[in-house]
Design a protein around this motif. Sequence first.
Motif, mmCIF file in Angstrom:
data_model
loop_
_atom_site.group_PDB
_atom_site.id
_atom_site.type_symbol
_atom_site.label_atom_id
_atom_site.label_comp_id
_atom_site.label_asym_id
_atom_site.label_seq_id
_atom_site.Cartn_x
_atom_site.Cartn_y
_atom_site.Cartn_z
ATOM 1 N N ASN A 190 21.895 -1.919 -10.107
ATOM 2 C CA ASN A 190 21.468 -1.789 -11.502
ATOM 3 C C ASN A 190 20.154 -2.524 -11.739
ATOM 4 O OD1 ASN A 190 23.860 -0.343 -12.202
ATOM 5 N ND2 ASN A 190 24.969 -2.280 -12.148
ATOM 6 N N THR A 191 19.132 -2.119 -11.012
ATOM 7 C CA THR A 191 17.792 -2.682 -11.130
ATOM 8 C C THR A 191 16.803 -1.587 -10.738
ATOM 9 O OG1 THR A 191 16.343 -4.454 -10.355
ATOM 10 C CG2 THR A 191 17.908 -3.592 -8.766
ATOM 11 N N HIS A 192 15.610 -1.607 -11.329
ATOM 12 C CA HIS A 192 14.660 -0.513 -11.090
ATOM 13 C C HIS A 192 13.230 -1.048 -11.061
ATOM 14 C CE1 HIS A 192 17.867 2.402 -11.743
ATOM 15 N NE2 HIS A 192 18.216 1.668 -12.788
ATOM 16 N N PHE A 193 12.406 -0.451 -10.198
ATOM 17 C CA PHE A 193 10.991 -0.780 -10.180
ATOM 18 C C PHE A 193 10.350 -0.347 -11.501
ATOM 19 C CE2 PHE A 193 11.313 -0.359 -5.397
ATOM 20 C CZ PHE A 193 11.015 -1.691 -5.130
ATOM 21 N N SER A 194 9.396 -1.150 -11.970
ATOM 22 C CA SER A 194 8.592 -0.735 -13.120
ATOM 23 C C SER A 194 7.574 0.303 -12.658
ATOM 24 C CB SER A 194 7.871 -1.946 -13.723
ATOM 25 O OG SER A 194 6.868 -2.421 -12.822
ATOM 26 N N GLN A 195 6.979 0.993 -13.604
ATOM 27 C CA GLN A 195 5.969 1.976 -13.234
ATOM 28 C C GLN A 195 4.779 1.304 -12.571
ATOM 29 O OE1 GLN A 195 6.388 5.425 -13.499
ATOM 30 N NE2 GLN A 195 4.636 5.287 -12.107
ATOM 31 N N ALA A 196 4.424 0.118 -13.041
ATOM 32 C CA ALA A 196 3.298 -0.602 -12.428
ATOM 33 C C ALA A 196 3.623 -0.962 -10.978
ATOM 34 C CB ALA A 196 2.991 -1.862 -13.230
ATOM 35 N N GLN A 197 4.852 -1.365 -10.706
ATOM 36 C CA GLN A 197 5.248 -1.681 -9.332
ATOM 37 C C GLN A 197 5.229 -0.430 -8.458
ATOM 38 O OE1 GLN A 197 9.001 -3.528 -10.229
ATOM 39 N NE2 GLN A 197 8.164 -5.605 -10.147
ATOM 40 N N LYS A 198 5.708 0.682 -8.979
ATOM 41 C CA LYS A 198 5.676 1.931 -8.219
ATOM 42 C C LYS A 198 4.232 2.295 -7.858
ATOM 43 C CE LYS A 198 9.761 3.823 -10.574
ATOM 44 N NZ LYS A 198 10.260 4.905 -11.456
ATOM 45 N N ASN A 199 3.346 2.186 -8.847
ATOM 46 C CA ASN A 199 1.942 2.525 -8.592
ATOM 47 C C ASN A 199 1.343 1.602 -7.531
ATOM 48 O OD1 ASN A 199 2.174 4.449 -10.588
ATOM 49 N ND2 ASN A 199 1.194 3.211 -12.173
ATOM 50 N N ALA A 200 1.699 0.300 -7.585
ATOM 51 C CA ALA A 200 1.153 -0.666 -6.634
ATOM 52 C C ALA A 200 1.656 -0.395 -5.218
ATOM 53 C CB ALA A 200 1.508 -2.080 -7.073
ATOM 54 N N ILE A 201 2.920 0.000 -5.074
ATOM 55 C CA ILE A 201 3.450 0.332 -3.749
ATOM 56 C C ILE A 201 2.709 1.522 -3.170
ATOM 57 C CG2 ILE A 201 5.461 1.232 -2.507
ATOM 58 C CD1 ILE A 201 7.227 -0.429 -4.387
ATOM 59 N N LEU A 202 2.579 2.573 -3.971
ATOM 60 C CA LEU A 202 1.956 3.812 -3.484
ATOM 61 C C LEU A 202 0.475 3.616 -3.165
ATOM 62 C CD1 LEU A 202 3.687 6.321 -5.925
ATOM 63 C CD2 LEU A 202 4.171 6.010 -3.487
ATOM 64 N N ALA A 203 -0.174 2.707 -3.884
ATOM 65 C CA ALA A 203 -1.601 2.464 -3.651
ATOM 66 C C ALA A 203 -1.836 1.305 -2.689
ATOM 67 C CB ALA A 203 -2.297 2.164 -4.987
ATOM 68 N N GLY A 204 -0.784 0.663 -2.231
ATOM 69 C CA GLY A 204 -0.912 -0.522 -1.414
ATOM 70 C C GLY A 204 -1.185 -0.246 0.049
ATOM 71 N N PRO A 205 -1.194 -1.296 0.871
ATOM 72 C CA PRO A 205 -1.583 -1.162 2.277
ATOM 73 C C PRO A 205 -0.628 -0.299 3.108
ATOM 74 C CG PRO A 205 -0.707 -3.355 1.837
ATOM 75 C CD PRO A 205 -0.875 -2.698 0.511
ATOM 76 N N TYR A 206 0.610 -0.119 2.639
ATOM 77 C CA TYR A 206 1.560 0.692 3.392
ATOM 78 C C TYR A 206 2.076 1.880 2.570
ATOM 79 C CZ TYR A 206 1.434 -2.938 6.894
ATOM 80 O OH TYR A 206 0.994 -3.807 7.846
ATOM 81 N N GLY A 207 1.352 2.207 1.507
ATOM 82 C CA GLY A 207 1.741 3.358 0.698
ATOM 83 C C GLY A 207 1.730 4.652 1.481
ATOM 84 N N SER A 208 0.844 4.748 2.474
ATOM 85 C CA SER A 208 0.769 5.988 3.270
ATOM 86 C C SER A 208 1.978 6.171 4.185
ATOM 87 C CB SER A 208 -0.500 5.969 4.127
ATOM 88 O OG SER A 208 -0.471 4.899 5.070
ATOM 89 N N PHE A 209 2.804 5.125 4.342
ATOM 90 C CA PHE A 209 4.018 5.238 5.143
ATOM 91 C C PHE A 209 5.111 6.019 4.411
ATOM 92 C CE2 PHE A 209 3.958 1.682 8.517
ATOM 93 C CZ PHE A 209 2.591 1.808 8.687
ATOM 94 N N LEU A 210 4.973 6.179 3.094
ATOM 95 C CA LEU A 210 6.014 6.789 2.280
ATOM 96 C C LEU A 210 5.799 8.291 2.183
ATOM 97 C CD1 LEU A 210 5.928 4.075 -0.491
ATOM 98 C CD2 LEU A 210 7.771 4.383 1.161
ATOM 99 N N THR A 211 6.817 9.051 2.504
ATOM 100 C CA THR A 211 6.722 10.509 2.426
ATOM 101 C C THR A 211 7.940 11.076 1.725
ATOM 102 O OG1 THR A 211 7.780 10.705 4.612
ATOM 103 C CG2 THR A 211 5.378 10.646 4.551
#
Length: 371
Positions: A350-371
């Motif tokens: 019962n916890t969720h990433f904020s939209q800002a956190q989601k954006n930071a993950i996708l734009a971060g140094p390992y965002g390209s690992f996510l498919t």
Amino acid sequence: MAVAATVGLAAAGTAVATTMASAATAGCRVSYTISSQWQGGFGASVAITNLGDQINGWTLTWSFTNGQTITQAWNATVTQSGASVSATNVSYNGALATGASTSFGFNGAWNGTNAVPTAFRLNNVACTGTVEPTTSASPSRSASPSPSGSRSPSPTPSSTRSASPTPTSTGSTGPALKTVRVFWLKPTDVAFDQRYPDGIASVMREAQRYYKQELGKTFTLNTTVVEVVNGEHNAQWYITTNCNTSDHYWCVVENMQAELTRRFGISNQDSRWLCVGEISAEEAGKSGGGGGPGWVILSGHDADGAAGINGPMNRWYGGMVHELGHGFGLPDASSTDGTPMSASFYNYPNTHFSQAQKNAILAGPYGSFLT
């Protein structure tokens, strides 16, 4: 408190009226462990190892004898009617090749006595305790037809089927690129225990599912989810060596990280893999570790938890989601804000990433690992 029961189960064969019969090997092992217990409640983990021919889809059933009830489960769909309990695979752990393992866990309630179940059935076949041939039918027109429902078998699950006490070869180029690479480092004085690679693999798969839920994308795990590495030193060496302070909180995990980077040619922020290392060593009363871009490093407390030995499993799932957030480049949240980057990860799921956190993950140094 850790109470375990291990039993053998026979996997089901499908019978059809026919003029020819073929032999299939059947059998499996189940370990039921009460990983934690408190007044009125408990946590348990159940590990299944298939010893027979591959099965594609499983249901494990048992009965409680003391009125226990299940309140929450993970890595399986669990239902209960009175004393009878039925646990069915979820989408990612239904196929079990010969020798492959999977596990699930649950929290429950009890009152008075919390005895470990002693009789299990897998796919409606009672425990036999041995691996033996069972008769299954084959149409007379074909000597070796494909089993029902297996025209295109699911790939062998990535549990830990090739994990073993033997370390991964030093100097190899490693697994597939842009994956989350996971290690369990076992000091020389720690006995091999299959619950550790199996449990850590289950935690990683749950984190993988959660990231997909939250981001619409997720990371890739390797075919062998957890690489078992025989350490070069005993546990005390990892705890106390290279320490300039009496606080050994970080020493053990940093010694582990240094050994893994040297033996496997991994850099601090490696562009090939985001690495997770867990070591079965820890100073008494201290649980060390954390994460940063490219690495998650955790000590014995987390390894024990993943193996079902230390506390309810949702704590270890939430903790891995939190540390992987650091691995993908997120900082801690500044307050308990409902996101897994704060103490809210204790409330997992019962916890969720904020939209800002989601954006930071996708734009971060390992965002390209996510498919």
